[in-house]
Design a protein around this motif. Structure first.
Motif, PDB file in Angstrom:
ATOM      1  N   SER A   1      -3.370   1.351  -3.806  1.00 43.27           N
ATOM      2  CA  SER A   1      -4.409   2.165  -3.174  1.00 43.27           C
ATOM      3  C   SER A   1      -5.499   1.323  -2.506  1.00 43.27           C
ATOM      4  O   SER A   1      -6.520   1.844  -2.109  1.00 43.27           O
TER       5      SER A   1
ATOM      6  N   LEU B   1      -6.423  -0.842   3.597  1.00 41.15           N
ATOM      7  CA  LEU B   1      -5.571  -1.617   4.502  1.00 41.15           C
ATOM      8  C   LEU B   1      -6.372  -2.292   5.598  1.00 41.15           C
ATOM      9  O   LEU B   1      -5.809  -2.931   6.480  1.00 41.15           O
TER      10      LEU B   1
ATOM     11  N   GLN C   1      -0.527   4.461   0.286  1.00 43.15           N
ATOM     12  CA  GLN C   1      -1.233   5.618   0.854  1.00 43.15           C
ATOM     13  C   GLN C   1      -0.426   6.156   2.031  1.00 43.15           C
ATOM     14  O   GLN C   1      -0.203   5.454   3.010  1.00 43.15           O
TER      15      GLN C   1
ATOM     16  N   ASN D   1       0.818  -1.212   0.000  1.00 42.68           N
ATOM     17  CA  ASN D   1       0.000   0.000   0.000  1.00 42.68           C
ATOM     18  C   ASN D   1       0.854   1.265   0.000  1.00 42.68           C
ATOM     19  O   ASN D   1       1.831   1.362   0.739  1.00 42.68           O
TER      20      ASN D   1
ATOM     21  N   ASP E   1      -2.151  -6.723   3.319  1.00 45.38           N
ATOM     22  CA  ASP E   1      -1.482  -5.819   2.382  1.00 45.38           C
ATOM     23  C   ASP E   1      -1.135  -6.611   1.120  1.00 45.38           C
ATOM     24  O   ASP E   1      -1.666  -7.702   0.931  1.00 45.38           O
TER      25      ASP E   1
ATOM     26  N   SER F   1       4.506   5.034   4.341  1.00 50.27           N
ATOM     27  CA  SER F   1       3.616   4.027   3.764  1.00 50.27           C
ATOM     28  C   SER F   1       4.351   2.702   3.683  1.00 50.27           C
ATOM     29  O   SER F   1       5.583   2.649   3.703  1.00 50.27           O
TER      30      SER F   1
END
Lengths: 146, 395
Positions: free
Chosen positions: B120, B123, B44, B42, B115, B54
């Motif tokens: 995007s 999570l 983000q 991820n 994950d 991240s």
């Protein structure tokens, strides 16, 4: 799980088919039947592997899938070369061919089959090597993950 | 004939296998574990934790999160190395993490927080874990399906995250079910729905007031909640509502408090009238004509207690008495059944000693005293007022 079954199908059929081909003592099952079984598992196994990917082709797993698809296509090609060579009902090559044209076709077909075989087997070995490493990585990073 | 090598053990085959292992090994050395990654981590960005914002930034360093099976530490241990706030929440029974962990200590971070699902992807995925929502003080019994029949998802209510809940969402959905009720209900009780509603309809649409100590009967059944519980803002407030009549009906008391707070002695929840007051319990049991009259004929000032028991407090001395009975009480001659006949038992001033004359004893007062007891007339029976005239001849 579906990937494991697919892999086992592919692996077993490959080893058993090879064993049978080279076996001179125990003639267990006809070569024709073994080839049909090899083709069957060579289609169903990869299909299950494809389902196992859930349409994600990252890293080594993606490469393994790619080789799986290549080996299936290679198998299709090989199967059509194979049919050009006359065989007995049991799947053994017929050797006493008469006629020049027939003999020429046969020679060419045998050459093509030998070339195909030389390619098909390394692809298969590559596929199985990649698959075994992929399985090892999956065991370490996912299955045995704590 | 040269013996063929077994199966795949041809030179090209062996070479291909060896080459594959070499390529994989080299790629692993050069690019780290990304070769084995099932998908992107991820990306983000969040708070700076462990030197990164991240998971994507630690891509390739598998061991940052993954522990091998021969190692003592687990993945969850490595999660909390960076996510130290979560580590402290695990021991907090009021937090989502704390509740989940204490209910099931085998629960690991990755069950809810997977994950490798893309740059995007969310999570948090709670689909693999059962949440006992009642632990958080709100049951989901009554929230299985939305108005349109679709099942509730976590995000249906928890729009801004699983640990946050804005009660305006209650109003948004419920006004679709019954807009008029929701508007008035919110006007009456405000927006803190959770103060009374716990999701198992303790005070919801299926609430049966008869299960409480105050069963609703008669006109009480037609009331809105707010009529009796106007100031309640919590379940405790609702339960603390007084059950005596006067707490609600003090303003309705027509007796201005004279009868105290025991309305139910005379009245029922079916209405104030008819009231079933037993006058016999008072100092003035009702008899005769007194039982036929309205309460207000005696209690005309709506004064009910302490009224005088003397007849003259209600009944004025009539003109016919002509003041002759001053100092006497009505009941010396009259009963409560009617004014007439009266039982005048005093010596009558006009005595007739004629032995043949018996009619005077049968005459009523008004036969001789049509207007006033101070004047008398004989003319109803006799032709003359003079007793000497043709006395005895009339009969």
């Amino acid at each position: 799980m579906i990937g494991v079954i697919g892999f086992v199908l592919m692996l077993i059929t490959e080893t058993l088919y090879s064993l049978r081909k080279r076996s001179r003592k125990g003639r267990w099952g006809s070569m024709r039947a073994w080839l049909q079984f090899h083709i069957f598992t060579g289609l169903v196994g990869p299909y299950m592997v494809l389902l196992h990917t859930s349409w994600k082709f990252n890293g080594l797993a993606g490469v393994t899938t790619l080789f799986t698809m290549i080996i299936v296509i290679s198998g299709f090609i090989g199967r059509y070369i194979y049919t050009r060579i006359p065989r007995t009902l049991d799947g053994i090559e017929v050797t006493n061919i008469t006629g020049q044209a027939q003999a020429a076709v046969l020679v060419r077909s045998r050459q093509m089959l030998a070339i195909w075989h030389a390619i098909h087997i390394p692809i298969g070995i590559t596929l199985f090597s990649a698959a075994i490493i992929h399985i090892g990585a999956a065991l370490i990073y996912a299955t045995l993950l704590r | 004939m040269r013996k063929k090598p077994y199966g795949c053990l041809t030179l090209p085959g062996l070479a291909a296998g060896l080459l594959t292992v070499l390529v994989v090994s080299l790629t692993g050395i050069l690019r780290g574990g990304t070769l084995f990654s099932p998908g992107s981590l991820n990306a983000q960005a969040g708070t700076l934790l462990g030197g990164v914002t991240s998971h994507a930034e630690i891509g390739g360093r598998c061991s940052a999160c993954h522990s091998f099976f021969w190692q003592s530490s687990r993945m969850a241990d490595r999660c909390v190395t960076c996510h130290m706030d979560v580590a402290s929440q695990l021991n907090d029974p009021t937090s989502l993490h704390g509740v989940q962990y204490q209910e099931n200590s085998n629960l690991t971070c990755r069950i809810c927080h997977p994950d490798h699902r893309g740059l995007s992807a969310s999570l948090t995925d709670m689909s693999m874990v059962h949440i006992n929502h009642e632990t958080f003080g709100y049951s989901l019994n009554a929230h299985q399906q939305q108005v349109d029949g679709t099942p509730f998802a976590c995000k249906t209510c928890h729009v801004a995250g699983y640990t946050a809940f804005d009660q305006i969402i209650c109003f948004t959905c419920h006004q679709q079910i019954n807009p008029d009720f929701m508007f008035s209900h919110q006007q009456a009780y405000g927006q803190d729905c959770l103060a009374c509603h716990d999701g198992i309809d303790t005070y919801g649409s299926d609430f049966d007031h008869d299960t409480t100590a105050f069963q609703l009967v008669g006109k009480h059944n037609q009331l809105a909640c707010v009529d009796c519980h106007p100031t309640a803002r919590s379940i405790a407030d609702l339960k603390a509502t007084p059950q005596d009549c006067y707490s609600c009906h003090a303003g309705d008391d027509a007796h201005q408090g004279e009868f105290g707070a025991g309305c139910a002695t005379c009245h029922t929840p079916d209405g104030w009238l008819p009231a079933s007051f037993d006058h016999a319990l008072t100092r003035f049991p009702l008899t005769g004509a007194h039982t036929q009259i309205e309460c207000t004929q005696c209690h005309n000032t709506l004064t009910f207690a302490g009224l005088s028991l003397v007849c003259s407090s209600c009944h004025t001395d009539p003109a016919i008495h002509a003041g002759l009975f001053a100092g006497m009480t009505c009941d010396q001659c009259h009963s409560t059944s009617a004014w007439a006949p009266a039982s005048f038992n005093l010596n009558h001033p006009a005595q007739c000693d004629d032995e043949n004359c018996i009619n005077h004893e049968e005459a009523s007062c008004r036969d001789c005293h049509p207007d006033s007891l101070s004047t008398a007339t004989c003319l109803k029976c006799h032709s003359s007022n003079n007793p000497d005239d043709d006395h005895g001849d009339d009969d």
